[in-house]
Design an enzyme around this catalytic site. Structure first.
Site, PDB file in Angstrom:
ATOM      1  N   LYS A   7       0.832  -1.216   0.000  1.00  0.00           N
ATOM      2  CA  LYS A   7       0.000   0.000   0.000  1.00  0.00           C
ATOM      3  C   LYS A   7       0.863   1.261   0.000  1.00  0.00           C
ATOM      4  O   LYS A   7       1.821   1.372   0.779  1.00  0.00           O
ATOM      5  CB  LYS A   7      -0.882  -0.065   1.244  1.00  0.00           C
ATOM      6  CG  LYS A   7      -1.807   1.109   1.439  1.00  0.00           C
ATOM      7  CD  LYS A   7      -3.017   1.062   0.516  1.00  0.00           C
ATOM      8  CE  LYS A   7      -3.812   2.354   0.615  1.00  0.00           C
ATOM      9  NZ  LYS A   7      -4.405   2.756  -0.645  1.00  0.00           N
TER      10      LYS A   7
ATOM     11  N   CYS B 257      -0.660   9.289  -8.654  1.00  0.00           N
ATOM     12  CA  CYS B 257      -1.952   9.079  -7.991  1.00  0.00           C
ATOM     13  C   CYS B 257      -2.905  10.186  -8.416  1.00  0.00           C
ATOM     14  O   CYS B 257      -2.624  11.361  -8.217  1.00  0.00           O
ATOM     15  CB  CYS B 257      -1.817   9.088  -6.471  1.00  0.00           C
ATOM     16  SG  CYS B 257      -3.430   8.902  -5.679  1.00  0.00           S
TER      17      CYS B 257
ATOM     18  N   ILE C   2       0.361   1.101 -16.160  1.00  0.00           N
ATOM     19  CA  ILE C   2      -0.163   2.437 -15.905  1.00  0.00           C
ATOM     20  C   ILE C   2      -0.866   2.478 -14.547  1.00  0.00           C
ATOM     21  O   ILE C   2      -1.408   1.468 -14.108  1.00  0.00           O
ATOM     22  CB  ILE C   2      -1.186   2.867 -17.003  1.00  0.00           C
ATOM     23  CG1 ILE C   2      -2.308   1.855 -17.150  1.00  0.00           C
ATOM     24  CG2 ILE C   2      -0.495   3.111 -18.307  1.00  0.00           C
ATOM     25  CD1 ILE C   2      -3.410   2.233 -18.142  1.00  0.00           C
TER      26      ILE C   2
ATOM     27  N   GLY D 125      -4.010  -5.656 -10.480  1.00  0.00           N
ATOM     28  CA  GLY D 125      -4.618  -4.735  -9.538  1.00  0.00           C
ATOM     29  C   GLY D 125      -6.058  -5.073  -9.213  1.00  0.00           C
ATOM     30  O   GLY D 125      -6.343  -5.911  -8.352  1.00  0.00           O
TER      31      GLY D 125
END
Lengths: 305, 244
Positions: free
Chosen positions: A45, A131, A192, A266
């Site tokens: 994380k 982000c 990406i 993901g």
């Protein structure tokens, strides 16, 4: 027998499968379901200097091709990651781990990277300059080649461990950003990150996510990931971790043919918690079907001339 | 948490837009009332988290409201269909805290998880009062089922078509003394129940979830004891830790 091992920035992985940061927590939830040591590694994380709650809820929405999230880098801060999360993680995962780092200033990136790089468990730093869910940080650094290079240089100055820069599909010219990171000393590129999107709540007639926008992930962005990995492979000579909507072993091969050395998984982890286990178990059969003996042989294999 | 395939035994409407689905299979991961399951539906990326109404070895039931395309697709499923399910998610209610006369307060589709709770409290010899509130007489869920368990039921409807006119808090005013409170319902209702509650209690929350098992941090809330994930550290929170 096929060979699934790859070498990522000098460290060998049993296979190229890497759960992507933000979809795998610190691994414990998945360790309840399967032995996560079968993974190549995983990217934990995203970590910042201070603890962060992230954005207000709701911060999850769905679309036909996956989900949108506006979590906004919730994490306990670098001190708690080092003091609490890494020791706990060490009990369930015994391979070098990828430390994902985010920041709101060049100095913060450098400081957090230096502290995490000093941890023995950490094999690579994955520096998130992409982000979409935080203001004044994250993607702001990844939008332009020069700011991406600044972060790269600052992080390279504080560690000898491999530094992988994680790029945004929202950059005007992702290949230029990648090249700039390579010139600044980056050891690898990952791409990406999610793509900014929005859903609107029909009842409230307002954006569904409290943050307004959120990052799109899931199979709906897979072709974008393939295209961008393909473009970046032509622009740089450092290894690429390709990711974006990967669900199946076939997707892994496709991104590797586009130019990826390793592949992130993901959103699939969130809806199918055994996704990475299934992909790893299916890899040998799928490789045999396409006549692949060594997975490394196909890296960039779709580029001709 | 366990990932398993459950087979639909029954999927029938209870009242307007509300369905009861009975699923058969491995229910061993369900250990407390108030836990939920996360169902994979064909054609939808995210799973649908739905609280467990009741369960035994081999079967569990859920009660859900059609609120969008996903739940509408659930309502069209037929007996025999198999659903990839994550079961035993969340922490659920703690029975040992109840005292001898717990009060259960539920609103709308927040009522079903309290049914499984009432059943187990009554099996332990507790005297259960359930205050259950709905919009209108046509929306009432499980009132007779609570009575059949032996619970005292106080019914409220917003329009007064049946029972006490008003909200569950109006029903709570009629409930007399109680030793502990368990509640589930929409957040404005939980807030009002919190203000009206005279004992300690447990409150079950709802939030949009990505994974349902603690990985994505999508559903986090603030508490007095730090950030908690509704899906993993909740959905049941202690009254004393809630930050509104």
């Amino acid at each position: 027998m096929v060979n699934t091992s790859v070498t990522l920035c000098g460290i060998e992985l049993d296979n190229p499968i890497i759960p992507a940061s933000g979809t795998f927590g610190y691994g414990y939830e998945f360790a309840e379901l399967y032995d996560i040591n079968i993974l190549g590694t995983f990217s934990f994380k995203g970590t910042t200097r201070e603890a962060r709650f992230g954005n207000p809820t709701p911060r999850i929405a769905e679309y036909a091709g996956g989900l949108l999230n506006s979590v906004g880098l919730q994490n306990p801060g670098v001190d708690a990651v080092i003091d609490e999360e890494l020791p706990k993680l060490g009990r369930v995962f015994h391979k070098p781990i990828m430390a994902n780092v985010s920041g709101f200033s060049v100095a913060e990136y450098a400081e957090v990277c230096e502290r995490l790089a000093a941890q023995e468990q950490v094999g690579w730093l994955e520096v998130n300059i992409s982000c979409p869910n935080v203001h004044g940080g994250g993607a702001a650094f990844g939008a332009e080649p020069e700011s991406a290079a600044q972060v790269t240089r600052a992080v390279k100055a504080v560690t000898k461990k491999p530094v992988i820069m994680k790029l945004s599909p929202a950059a005007a010219d992702i290949a230029a950003v990648a090249r700039s990171c390579e010139d600044a000393g980056a050891d690898g590129i990952s791409l990406i990150n999610t793509l900014p999107g929005m859903r609107i709540d029909l009842k409230r007639r307002a954006p569904l996510l409290a943050n307004g926008t959120g990052g799109m992930s899931g199979p709906g962005i897979f072709p974008l990931a393939v295209r961008m990995v393909y473009q970046v492979y032509e622009a740089v000579s450092i290894p690429i971790i390709g990711m974006g909507g990967v669900c199946y072993a076939e997707d892994v091969l496709e991104l590797m043919l586009a130019g990826a050395t390793a592949v992130g998984v993901g959103a699939a982890n969130l809806t199918e918690p055994m996704a990475c286990k299934h992909i790893i178990e299916n890899m040998p059969a799928v490789m045999e079907r396409y006549g692949i003996k060594n997975i490394t042989d196909i890296i960039g294999g779709a580029h001709h001339g | 948490m366990k990932q398993t395939e459950l087979t639909i035994i029954e999927n029938l409407p209870l009242c307007t837009d509300v369905y009861r689905m009975v699923l058969a299979g491995d229910t061993s991961a369900v250990t407390a009332p108030g836990q939920f399951v996360n169902l994979k539906l064909d054609g939808f990326f995210l799973r649908r988290p739905i609280s467990v109404c009741d369960w035994d070895t081999g079967q569990l039931s859920i009660i859900y409201k059609v609120v969008g395309r996903g739940t509408a697709a659930m309502a069209r499923l037929r007996p025999g269909a198999v659903l990839d399910t994550l079961t035993g998610l969340g922490n659920g209610y703690d029975l040992p805290l109840s005292g001898n006369h717990p009060l259960l307060v539920g609103g709308g589709v927040g009522v079903p998880p309290l049914y499984g709770l009432a059943k187990r409290l009554i099996a332990q010899g507790k005297r259960v009062t359930a205050v259950i509130g709905f919009e209108h007489a046509d929306n009432i869920l499980l009132a007779d089922d609570f009575r059949a368990l032996g619970a005292s039921v106080i019914l409220t409807t917003a329009d007064g078509s049946v029972g006490i006119r008003g909200f569950v808090t109006n029903g709570m005013a009629e409930a007399g003394e109680y030793t502990y409170l368990y509640t589930c319902g929409p957040e404005p209702m939980l807030r009002a129940v919190y203000d009206a509650c005279r004992t300690s209690g447990q409150f079950s929350f709802e939030e949009r979830m990505g994974c349902g098992f603690g990985a994505c941090m999508g559903c986090t809330c603030r508490t007095k004891y730090g950030n908690k994930r509704i899906c993993k550290d909740g959905p049941v929170l202690q009254k004393e830790e809630i930050v509104w």
